[in-house]
Design a protein around this motif. Sequence first.
Motif, PDB file in Angstrom:
ATOM      1  N   ILE A 144       0.808  -1.239   0.000  1.00 19.83           N
ATOM      2  CA  ILE A 144       0.000   0.000   0.000  1.00 19.83           C
ATOM      3  C   ILE A 144       0.841   1.290   0.000  1.00 19.83           C
ATOM      4  O   ILE A 144       0.289   2.378   0.023  1.00 19.83           O
ATOM      5  CB  ILE A 144      -0.966   0.040   1.208  1.00 19.83           C
ATOM      6  CG1 ILE A 144      -0.195   0.233   2.519  1.00 19.83           C
ATOM      7  CG2 ILE A 144      -1.868  -1.183   1.265  1.00 19.83           C
ATOM      8  CD1 ILE A 144      -0.918   1.111   3.501  1.00 19.83           C
ATOM      9  N   HIS A 145       2.166   1.161   0.023  1.00 20.83           N
ATOM     10  CA  HIS A 145       3.002   2.368   0.110  1.00 20.83           C
ATOM     11  C   HIS A 145       4.239   2.187  -0.783  1.00 20.83           C
ATOM     12  O   HIS A 145       5.156   1.456  -0.425  1.00 20.83           O
ATOM     13  CB  HIS A 145       3.405   2.579   1.584  1.00 20.83           C
ATOM     14  CG  HIS A 145       4.254   3.790   1.827  1.00 20.83           C
ATOM     15  ND1 HIS A 145       4.598   4.223   3.091  1.00 20.83           N
ATOM     16  CD2 HIS A 145       4.841   4.674   0.984  1.00 20.83           C
ATOM     17  CE1 HIS A 145       5.345   5.295   3.019  1.00 20.83           C
ATOM     18  NE2 HIS A 145       5.510   5.597   1.742  1.00 20.83           N
ATOM     19  N   THR A 146       4.221   2.825  -1.957  1.00 17.83           N
ATOM     20  CA  THR A 146       5.346   2.703  -2.898  1.00 17.83           C
ATOM     21  C   THR A 146       5.560   4.024  -3.640  1.00 17.83           C
ATOM     22  O   THR A 146       4.650   4.856  -3.727  1.00 17.83           O
ATOM     23  CB  THR A 146       5.068   1.626  -3.973  1.00 17.83           C
ATOM     24  OG1 THR A 146       4.044   2.116  -4.857  1.00 17.83           O
ATOM     25  CG2 THR A 146       4.620   0.300  -3.369  1.00 17.83           C
ATOM     26  N   GLN A 171      -1.501   8.877  -2.157  1.00 13.77           N
ATOM     27  CA  GLN A 171      -0.420   9.844  -1.896  1.00 13.77           C
ATOM     28  C   GLN A 171       0.110   9.565  -0.498  1.00 13.77           C
ATOM     29  O   GLN A 171      -0.618   9.042   0.349  1.00 13.77           O
ATOM     30  CB  GLN A 171      -0.941  11.288  -1.907  1.00 13.77           C
ATOM     31  CG  GLN A 171      -1.387  11.828  -3.237  1.00 13.77           C
ATOM     32  CD  GLN A 171      -2.295  13.039  -3.052  1.00 13.77           C
ATOM     33  OE1 GLN A 171      -3.112  13.069  -2.128  1.00 13.77           O
ATOM     34  NE2 GLN A 171      -2.163  14.021  -3.927  1.00 13.77           N
ATOM     35  N   GLU A 172       1.355   9.964  -0.286  1.00 15.52           N
ATOM     36  CA  GLU A 172       1.894   9.975   1.076  1.00 15.52           C
ATOM     37  C   GLU A 172       1.819  11.433   1.518  1.00 15.52           C
ATOM     38  O   GLU A 172       2.623  12.259   1.108  1.00 15.52           O
ATOM     39  CB  GLU A 172       3.344   9.466   1.083  1.00 15.52           C
ATOM     40  CG  GLU A 172       3.953   9.441   2.466  1.00 15.52           C
ATOM     41  CD  GLU A 172       5.339   8.799   2.473  1.00 15.52           C
ATOM     42  OE1 GLU A 172       5.916   8.551   1.384  1.00 15.52           O
ATOM     43  OE2 GLU A 172       5.860   8.565   3.573  1.00 15.52           O
ATOM     44  N   ILE A 173       0.791  11.723   2.302  1.00 18.29           N
ATOM     45  CA  ILE A 173       0.440  13.114   2.586  1.00 18.29           C
ATOM     46  C   ILE A 173       1.117  13.580   3.870  1.00 18.29           C
ATOM     47  O   ILE A 173       0.844  13.050   4.950  1.00 18.29           O
ATOM     48  CB  ILE A 173      -1.094  13.254   2.732  1.00 18.29           C
ATOM     49  CG1 ILE A 173      -1.804  12.740   1.468  1.00 18.29           C
ATOM     50  CG2 ILE A 173      -1.474  14.693   3.059  1.00 18.29           C
ATOM     51  CD1 ILE A 173      -3.290  12.467   1.658  1.00 18.29           C
ATOM     52  N   SER A 179       6.280  -1.634   1.784  1.00 24.38           N
ATOM     53  CA  SER A 179       7.708  -1.493   1.442  1.00 24.38           C
ATOM     54  C   SER A 179       8.221  -0.060   1.440  1.00 24.38           C
ATOM     55  O   SER A 179       9.382   0.172   1.716  1.00 24.38           O
ATOM     56  CB  SER A 179       7.955  -2.093   0.060  1.00 24.38           C
ATOM     57  OG  SER A 179       7.376  -1.251  -0.932  1.00 24.38           O
ATOM     58  N   ASP A 180       7.368   0.902   1.080  1.00 20.77           N
ATOM     59  CA  ASP A 180       7.859   2.266   0.831  1.00 20.77           C
ATOM     60  C   ASP A 180       8.993   2.205  -0.201  1.00 20.77           C
ATOM     61  O   ASP A 180       9.980   2.927  -0.081  1.00 20.77           O
ATOM     62  CB  ASP A 180       8.321   2.906   2.159  1.00 20.77           C
ATOM     63  CG  ASP A 180       8.502   4.414   2.051  1.00 20.77           C
ATOM     64  OD1 ASP A 180       8.163   4.985   1.000  1.00 20.77           O
ATOM     65  OD2 ASP A 180       8.999   5.013   3.022  1.00 20.77           O
ATOM     66  N   ALA A 181       8.833   1.301  -1.183  1.00 22.21           N
ATOM     67  CA  ALA A 181       9.896   1.089  -2.177  1.00 22.21           C
ATOM     68  C   ALA A 181      10.146   2.360  -2.998  1.00 22.21           C
ATOM     69  O   ALA A 181       9.212   3.038  -3.413  1.00 22.21           O
ATOM     70  CB  ALA A 181       9.512  -0.057  -3.105  1.00 22.21           C
TER      71      ALA A 181
HETATM   72 FE   LIG Z   1       7.113   6.833   1.295  1.00 24.14          FE
END
Ligand SMILES: [Fe+2]
Length: 260
Positions: free
Chosen positions: A4-6, A79-81, A193-195
């Motif tokens: 959910i975070h890339t 988005q990563e807000i 992952s925040d890849a």
């Molecule tokens: Fe991120």
Amino acid sequence: MIDIHTHILPGVDDGAQCWEDTLDLARAAVLEGITTMIATPHHANGAYINRADEVVEHARHINERLVTEGVPLTIATGQEIRVHDDLLDAWSRKELLSLADSHYVLIELPSSRIPKDMDELLHELNIMRVKPIIAHPERNAEIVKHPERLAELIERGAWAQVTTHSLLGGFGRRIEKAAWSLCRSGLIHIVSSDAHHVERRGFRLRQAYDVIRERMGEPWENYFLNNAQCVIEDKPFSSKPESTYSEGVLRRFLSYFPHN
Ligand SMILES: [Fe+2]
């Protein structure tokens, strides 16, 4: 698996810089068993804006190119807000995106502290039926020092996402320890992952789930896997398995840091 975070969209932030970077990330994700990921470019972090309509259009184009390349991966939008003063107004102006059109949003705290008006923000989001997921709390200095403050944010309606690289030691021993402590305390709901780049910062999602299963047991692996699915399906998270800490140890852990 669902991530959910890339930062897979090319040329929009400090993640993929070009189509080749995106394609490398997409192919690596498929090899790990990731079928859907949410592109979460940085929003309002001081360097990048990435308005909602731009992200949607960009993701649509990238999905088309992945189909052409025969890569079986779907990219949903988000988005990563960064938490900032204009967040609620930006939401009203429709400049923000939830995760995969769900009620969940991914929010990022500054790295050093929890903003002072965080409680108020959570209250407002609650009223709006928006469910904030705090990105990588294990990398926030105030939470590492005072984990009970994350527990308070969760009590006020937030959820929390730990990053695979934190669990696997990629950000150093201190963050690794914090990541596992938060997981074992039941303060983490999602693993992702925040890849950013296939070599410098890839996914390692399968590896992280494997280590979670070894250290915390299969119910926790399934809990995290299922919650990622819940984001995509816009469902409430499942209930937590028994904590790997006993209640007594957990209480001592959370009360170790006095409130001030
Ligand atoms: Fe991120």
